[in-house]
Scaffold this motif. Structure first.
Motif, PDB file in Angstrom:
ATOM      1  N   GLY B 181      10.235  -7.779   0.565  1.00 13.38           N
ATOM      2  CA  GLY B 181       9.115  -8.513  -0.050  1.00 13.38           C
ATOM      3  C   GLY B 181       8.291  -9.222   0.994  1.00 13.38           C
ATOM      4  O   GLY B 181       7.050  -9.156   1.000  1.00 13.38           O
ATOM      5  N   ILE B 182       8.979  -9.898   1.923  1.00 14.27           N
ATOM      6  CA  ILE B 182       8.258 -10.615   2.964  1.00 14.27           C
ATOM      7  C   ILE B 182       7.458  -9.623   3.818  1.00 14.27           C
ATOM      8  O   ILE B 182       6.309  -9.886   4.196  1.00 14.27           O
ATOM      9  CB  ILE B 182       9.242 -11.426   3.834  1.00 14.27           C
ATOM     10  CG1 ILE B 182       9.842 -12.562   3.006  1.00 14.27           C
ATOM     11  CG2 ILE B 182       8.544 -11.991   5.058  1.00 14.27           C
ATOM     12  CD1 ILE B 182      10.911 -13.346   3.706  1.00 14.27           C
ATOM     13  N   GLY B 183       8.062  -8.441   4.081  1.00 13.02           N
ATOM     14  CA  GLY B 183       7.366  -7.424   4.849  1.00 13.02           C
ATOM     15  C   GLY B 183       6.050  -7.014   4.198  1.00 13.02           C
ATOM     16  O   GLY B 183       5.008  -6.955   4.852  1.00 13.02           O
ATOM     17  N   PHE B 184       6.096  -6.762   2.896  1.00  9.94           N
ATOM     18  CA  PHE B 184       4.873  -6.393   2.184  1.00  9.94           C
ATOM     19  C   PHE B 184       3.822  -7.492   2.289  1.00  9.94           C
ATOM     20  O   PHE B 184       2.636  -7.223   2.495  1.00  9.94           O
ATOM     21  CB  PHE B 184       5.175  -6.101   0.717  1.00  9.94           C
ATOM     22  CG  PHE B 184       5.592  -4.691   0.472  1.00  9.94           C
ATOM     23  CD1 PHE B 184       4.664  -3.666   0.583  1.00  9.94           C
ATOM     24  CD2 PHE B 184       6.888  -4.369   0.118  1.00  9.94           C
ATOM     25  CE1 PHE B 184       5.032  -2.354   0.361  1.00  9.94           C
ATOM     26  CE2 PHE B 184       7.257  -3.070  -0.108  1.00  9.94           C
ATOM     27  CZ  PHE B 184       6.340  -2.053   0.015  1.00  9.94           C
ATOM     28  N   LEU B 185       4.275  -8.727   2.148  1.00 12.17           N
ATOM     29  CA  LEU B 185       3.325  -9.835   2.206  1.00 12.17           C
ATOM     30  C   LEU B 185       2.695  -9.913   3.597  1.00 12.17           C
ATOM     31  O   LEU B 185       1.502 -10.167   3.742  1.00 12.17           O
ATOM     32  CB  LEU B 185       4.024 -11.156   1.869  1.00 12.17           C
ATOM     33  CG  LEU B 185       4.351 -11.357   0.399  1.00 12.17           C
ATOM     34  CD1 LEU B 185       5.066 -12.684   0.205  1.00 12.17           C
ATOM     35  CD2 LEU B 185       3.069 -11.344  -0.426  1.00 12.17           C
ATOM     36  N   LEU B 192       2.783 -15.131   8.571  1.00 11.79           N
ATOM     37  CA  LEU B 192       4.106 -15.418   8.034  1.00 11.79           C
ATOM     38  C   LEU B 192       4.204 -16.844   7.513  1.00 11.79           C
ATOM     39  O   LEU B 192       5.187 -17.234   6.906  1.00 11.79           O
ATOM     40  CB  LEU B 192       5.182 -15.178   9.101  1.00 11.79           C
ATOM     41  CG  LEU B 192       5.531 -13.697   9.309  1.00 11.79           C
ATOM     42  CD1 LEU B 192       6.401 -13.520  10.532  1.00 11.79           C
ATOM     43  CD2 LEU B 192       6.221 -13.134   8.074  1.00 11.79           C
ATOM     44  N   ASN B 193       3.188 -17.648   7.817  1.00 11.11           N
ATOM     45  CA  ASN B 193       3.201 -19.020   7.331  1.00 11.11           C
ATOM     46  C   ASN B 193       2.949 -19.042   5.830  1.00 11.11           C
ATOM     47  O   ASN B 193       1.993 -18.455   5.330  1.00 11.11           O
ATOM     48  CB  ASN B 193       2.110 -19.813   8.061  1.00 11.11           C
ATOM     49  CG  ASN B 193       2.157 -21.274   7.689  1.00 11.11           C
ATOM     50  OD1 ASN B 193       1.884 -21.621   6.556  1.00 11.11           O
ATOM     51  ND2 ASN B 193       2.511 -22.113   8.645  1.00 11.11           N
ATOM     52  N   LEU B 194       3.840 -19.708   5.102  1.00 13.84           N
ATOM     53  CA  LEU B 194       3.788 -19.612   3.639  1.00 13.84           C
ATOM     54  C   LEU B 194       2.482 -20.135   3.068  1.00 13.84           C
ATOM     55  O   LEU B 194       1.881 -19.519   2.183  1.00 13.84           O
ATOM     56  CB  LEU B 194       4.976 -20.374   3.020  1.00 13.84           C
ATOM     57  CG  LEU B 194       6.355 -19.770   3.280  1.00 13.84           C
ATOM     58  CD1 LEU B 194       7.443 -20.689   2.769  1.00 13.84           C
ATOM     59  CD2 LEU B 194       6.475 -18.419   2.606  1.00 13.84           C
ATOM     60  N   PHE B 216      10.059  -7.468  -5.514  1.00 14.23           N
ATOM     61  CA  PHE B 216      11.219  -7.476  -4.617  1.00 14.23           C
ATOM     62  C   PHE B 216      11.731  -8.908  -4.410  1.00 14.23           C
ATOM     63  O   PHE B 216      12.935  -9.159  -4.454  1.00 14.23           O
ATOM     64  CB  PHE B 216      10.848  -6.849  -3.272  1.00 14.23           C
ATOM     65  CG  PHE B 216      11.092  -5.370  -3.224  1.00 14.23           C
ATOM     66  CD1 PHE B 216      12.397  -4.891  -3.216  1.00 14.23           C
ATOM     67  CD2 PHE B 216      10.047  -4.465  -3.202  1.00 14.23           C
ATOM     68  CE1 PHE B 216      12.641  -3.530  -3.189  1.00 14.23           C
ATOM     69  CE2 PHE B 216      10.279  -3.110  -3.173  1.00 14.23           C
ATOM     70  CZ  PHE B 216      11.582  -2.633  -3.171  1.00 14.23           C
ATOM     71  N   LEU B 217      10.799  -9.822  -4.170  1.00 15.36           N
ATOM     72  CA  LEU B 217      11.217 -11.199  -3.911  1.00 15.36           C
ATOM     73  C   LEU B 217      11.899 -11.791  -5.144  1.00 15.36           C
ATOM     74  O   LEU B 217      12.934 -12.448  -5.041  1.00 15.36           O
ATOM     75  CB  LEU B 217      10.012 -12.053  -3.514  1.00 15.36           C
ATOM     76  CG  LEU B 217       9.626 -11.914  -2.048  1.00 15.36           C
ATOM     77  CD1 LEU B 217       8.254 -12.491  -1.792  1.00 15.36           C
ATOM     78  CD2 LEU B 217      10.657 -12.623  -1.175  1.00 15.36           C
TER      79      LEU B 217
END
Lengths: 486, 505
Positions: B181-185, B192-194, B216-217
């Motif tokens: 999920g993080i990869g897609f984002l 990468l900063n939220l 996914f997340l």
């Protein structure tokens, strides 16, 4: 002592007393002395509050505020005053009785018994003093939990079953019905303070009002409105002093006390006008149906329990009639029934201790062996039926007057019918006790009166029942204040 | 810069460093001292951060002074500071308890490893909460997860190994989902900063990769937080892990995962996407209800006390996700509050069960599981321990005057606010299930005769050691205290919820 200090002291003393009882557990005489002294001190403190309340003061205090706008707060008003006086006053007498009963029957775990008893009285006082619905609910639940070890005192399988029914119905109704009702009141009114004339805004529709009233009336399981009355007979598995003070006075009166509080101070009699017909009908049904069950119950404590179910609904009926006179009747009945029923339970416990008899059919001729006990029983029974010179007559008088003022014929019929039924299930007991010869089995086991503390206690409450008939000034003054002053 | 300005990084670094130090000293007692000191320091720092947030709003810290979208940012807002206090506070209470308990549950030469793993787990959990960087979050998640697997496997019961392995498999799947999920984002936003991710997503919310990332997340995190029906790993892990580990995990691990879910939903994806465009709230609502009823009902029929309360945890997590699904201030307040209140109550219960297990071991019969048959009559042998479990159980029921009541209060308010009266009834009915399973314990502990009593002997009073009772009762008293004085919990939860809900995204 200012009234505010007296309020704190009266609430704190039972806790201190419970601690003292626990610490003195190894020395029974000291332990019982602590119980008696605490009871006396609590009553003395509570009676100090009477004068200011009669003078129109409403002492109060706030402890803490768990949710903004939802404090744990106390505010003493006439109805709470009366309830507190009864609970703390009868605690003294009941403690004397308990000493005789618990020792006479060699009950185990006596320290635990006295500790939880003191805590239960503390919770009952907190209910009496509660300044808002939330505080009342908090201690209402606490009272259920505190009395659970008392109900299941024997620790047997029967006690466990009784405890399950007790807890299941009381917790079930309060969580399922009472809690959402309390939250809804807070949600629409923004607070839950008790105010004369009610706190619900005018925007609440009649349908919602009816649903809310139903949630309250069935949610207050301690008032034992049918069909949620089964916990009361189930609780009779407890030792008799518990049945006497808690399940004839403190717990059940906390129930009907809450009913009156909710009707007068949350809804307001005017808001409810014309919407309580169904409540009167259910209360009326409970009165008659419970009396019929009592009529057929052979176990003495069970008969008394169903009589209590029936008598509690007098208060609910009085509240449902909504006339000022009937509301006064409701208040007076809380006092009158307390004295009468505790006497009856004391007598039942005395019979059990002295003669080991639990069934009505075993009581032939017992009046000759236990004349004091059965005489007191007679006075209690008169009060239940509503005959002079017992306190029950006064409350019934106001109840009937209120019903007449509102032309509430259903209520009148119910009261009349129930009076007859009461006579039908109490008078035969007296007839048996005094006019039937002793059974052969009883002749083989001679016994006299129960231990003197028990006889003293039941004599005192019987005296109280009669006194309340001749001198009902204090309860009357408080009842009158409730319907007129804020 | 003063020390206070470095609190966010020290919050993680101190417990993290105590782990290798504990391994280096290779001595159970010294390792205990080090890690406990680190945990208490972390607790103090969390409280310090809570006050800092109260004074000056969100605290940010740039690692290596690299400014945000490039460097790793540590970010403490109201919600994060509240969860930090819970996690570090529970660790600070559980560690002294471990000292008395571990000696009997774990082989002597492994003690220092236990403390090292505990420190790593604590550092990982604190890191997850404090970091504002998605990949850093994943790293901390793995640190805490891997150490958790080891901690569970340390349980003396051989079934602990199987439980740990199962959790390893499930947890790794969850972690993989999260990293996908993080990869897609990262693919869609290049950051990468939220917070930055949240801003950059506003244009492309409806694109397929973002939706895939959300899916996914959601599944990955829900696996970690044991949302029904992804809870399969939890009962065994809680049952067979050493008592102190169970208490720590039950109070913190799933709660931190809830925090991660809230963070991703409200900070990254935004309310409008998660709650308005997708049927996610409905799905979450129904899963929550199934947890509240299904898992609580399963709890009723458990024969092992630890398992009973493990299933109760799955049920109670249902309340947290239910509150989340409302997407309202009251609902989120209930979630955040319950995360804290349930953490306290469950932590207390599992700590006290550890005491019960010790008592069982003492009476012969070796070191075993607290099955209901074996704990019969313990209310007379260990009254203070059993009373503690009962009082914390009241908080699970939500009796007024306990912390759990406030959760119910806000949950019901949230349902009333949306006119969902049937949900009010559902919440209340499910509390009755809690009454039933707590009372099962009460009846067994107080009404059933113990083996000794059945043999005709009187039960002798023999409490758990004081070193176990004091930490456990601290949590019991806390769960009562926060039912009456809620100036800390309710204000934190309300503030956090108000900051997150309705922020316009």
């Amino acid at each position: 002592m200012t009234p505010e200090t007296a309020l704190v002291v009266a609430l704190g003393l039972p806790l201190v007393g419970a601690l003292g009882i626990a610490l003195a557990g190894r020395m029974p005489n000291l332990r019982e002395a602590v119980t008696l002294l605490t009871a006396l001190a609590v009553f003395a403190t509570v009676s100090q509050l009477l004068e200011p309340v009669l003078a129109g003061q409403r002492p109060g205090l706030m402890l803490m505020e768990p949710v903004p706008g939802l404090p744990v707060a106390f505010r003493l008003e006439p109805l709470g005053m009366l309830f507190a006086l009864i609970a703390s006053g009868l605690w003294i007498v009941n403690s004397i009785y308990s000493i005789g009963y618990m020792r006479g029957n060699r009950e185990p775990h006596q320290t635990r018994f006295y500790v939880f008893f003191a805590l239960a009285i503390g919770a009952a006082l907190a209910i009496a003093f509660a300044g808002n619905l939330f505080t009342l609910f908090l201690f209402y639940e606490a009272l259920t939990l505190i009395t659970y070890p008392l109900v299941t005192h024997a620790g047997t399988a029967k006690a466990r079953t009784g405890g399950r029914i007790y807890l299941g119905i009381l917790m079930g109704t309060s969580i399922l019905f009472l809690l959402p009702a309390v939250i809804y009141v807070w949600y629409v009114a923004g607070h839950t303070d008790f105010r004369l004339g009610g706190i619900l805004p005018d925007t609440v529709s009649p349908v919602v009002l009816t649903v809310l009233l139903a949630l309250f009336m069935f949610g207050i399981g301690k008032a034992a409105l049918m069909p949620f009355h089964r916990w009361l007979p189930a609780a009779m598995v407890a030792p008799t002093p518990v049945s006497a003070l808690l399940h004839a006075v403190a717990v059940v009166k906390a129930g009907v006390f809450t009913v009156v509080k909710v009707v007068v101070y949350v809804f307001g009699a005017d808001t409810l006008a014309g919407q309580t017909g169904w409540l009167a009908a259910i209360a009326g049904f409970t009165i008659v149906a419970a009396s019929v069950v009592a009529l057929s119950a052979d176990n003495l404590k069970r008969r008394l329990a169903y009589s209590t179910v029936s008598q509690l609904s007098y208060v609910v009926l009085a509240a449902a009639i909504l006339a000022p006179l009937s509301l006064m009747g409701a208040v007076l009945h809380i006092a009158a029934h307390a004295f009468g029923k505790i006497t009856l339970f004391f007598a039942a416990g005395a019979i059990y201790t002295a003669a080991h008899k639990t069934e009505v059919s075993q009581l032939d001729g017992i009046g000759r062996r236990m004349p004091w006990t059965m005489a007191a029983f007679g006075i209690g029974a008169l009060s239940m039926i509503g005959l002079p010179p017992a306190a029950g007559f006064v409350s019934k008088w106001y109840l009937v007057s209120g019903a007449m003022a509102q032309s509430h014929w259903l209520a009148l019929v119910v009261i009349l019918l129930s009076t007859l039924l009461n006579a039908a299930y109490f008078l035969p007991i007296l007839w048996r006790a005094f006019f039937r010869p002793l059974s052969v089995e009883a002749q083989a086991h001679p016994h006299g009166e129960a231990p003197w503390p028990m006889v003293l206690a039941l004599g005192l409450t019987a005296l109280g029942t009669v006194t309340l008939f001749f001198l009902p000034d204090v309860p009357l003054a408080l009842a009158r204040q409730m319907v007129t002053l804020p | 810069m003063s020390l206070a300005a470095h609190l966010p990084v020290l919050q993680v670094v101190v417990p993290l460093l105590s782990a290798p130090l504990a391994v280096l000293v290779r001595h159970g007692g010294l390792a205990f001292g080090l890690v406990t000191a680190a945990a208490w320091a972390a607790f103090a720092m969390a409280i310090g951060l809570w006050f800092q947030v109260g004074e000056s709003g969100t605290v940010t810290y740039h690692i290596g002074s690299w400014p945000p979208p490039w460097g790793i940012e540590y970010r403490v807002d109201r919600l994060a500071s509240f969860v930090l206090v819970l996690v570090s506070g529970v660790a600070a209470v559980v560690l002294p308890y471990s000292r008395a308990c571990v000696g009997r549950e774990i082989a002597r030469e492994q003690h220092y490893l236990y403390y090292a793993m505990f420190a790593l787990c604590l550092a990982g959990l604190l890191g997850i909460v404090i970091t504002g960087d998605a990949f850093n979050l994943f790293v901390f998640l793995e640190i805490s997860s891997l150490s958790t697997y080891v901690l569970i496997a340390l349980g003396r019961d051989r079934r602990a190994l199987a439980a740990s392995y199962r959790y390893l498999i499930m947890g790794s799947i969850g972690a993989t989902f999260i990293v996908i999920g993080i990869g897609f984002l990262y693919l869609m936003t290049g950051t990468l900063n939220l917070v930055d991710m949240g801003t950059r997503l506003s244009g492309v919310e409806n694109s397929r990769p973002v939706l895939v990332a959300l899916a996914f997340l959601t599944v990955g995190i829900c696996l970690k937080l044991a949302l029904f029906p992804l809870h399969q790993w939890l009962p065994n892990a809680y049952t067979y892990a050493p008592s102190a580990v169970t208490a720590f995990l039950a109070a913190t691990a799933t709660k931190v995962s809830v925090y991660v879910l809230i963070r991703f939903y409200f900070t990254v994806f935004g309310e409008s996407l998660v709650f308005h465009k997708l049927p996610l709230p409905e799905i979450m609502l129904w899963l929550s209800l199934m947890a509240m009823f299904g898992a609580s009902a399963v709890a009723l029929f458990q024969n092992n006390l630890k398992r009973l309360f493990a299933y109760s945890s799955v049920g109670q997590i249902g309340y947290i996700t239910l509150g989340l699904s409302f997407d309202s201030v009251y609902g989120l307040t209930a979630s955040v509050l319950h995360l804290f209140n349930h953490g306290l109550a469950k932590g207390a219960i599992f700590l006290l069960i550890g005491g019960l297990v010790l008592g069982l071991g003492r009476s012969g019969g070796g070191h075993g599981q607290p099955t209901l048959d074996r704990i019969a009559g313990l209310g007379r042998r260990m009254p203070i321990t059993c009373l503690g479990i009962f009082l914390a159980g009241l908080s699970l029921i939500g009796v007024p005057g306990t912390a759990g009541f406030l959760t119910k209060w806000y949950l019901i308010l949230a349902a009333l606010e949306q006119g969902q009266y049937w949900l009010v009834a559902a919440v209340l009915l499910s509390s009755l299930l809690a009454v039933a399973y707590v009372w099962r314990f009460v009846e067994v502990a107080w009404f059933r005769p113990s083996a000794r009593e059945e043999a005709g002997q009187d039960e002798v009073r023999h409490e758990a050691p004081r070193a176990l009772l004091v930490p456990a009762w601290l949590l019991v008293l806390a769960s009562l205290w926060f039912g009456l004085d809620t100036s800390f919990t309710v204000s934190s939860a309300l503030d956090a919820a108000e900051a997150l809900v309705g922020s316009g995204r």
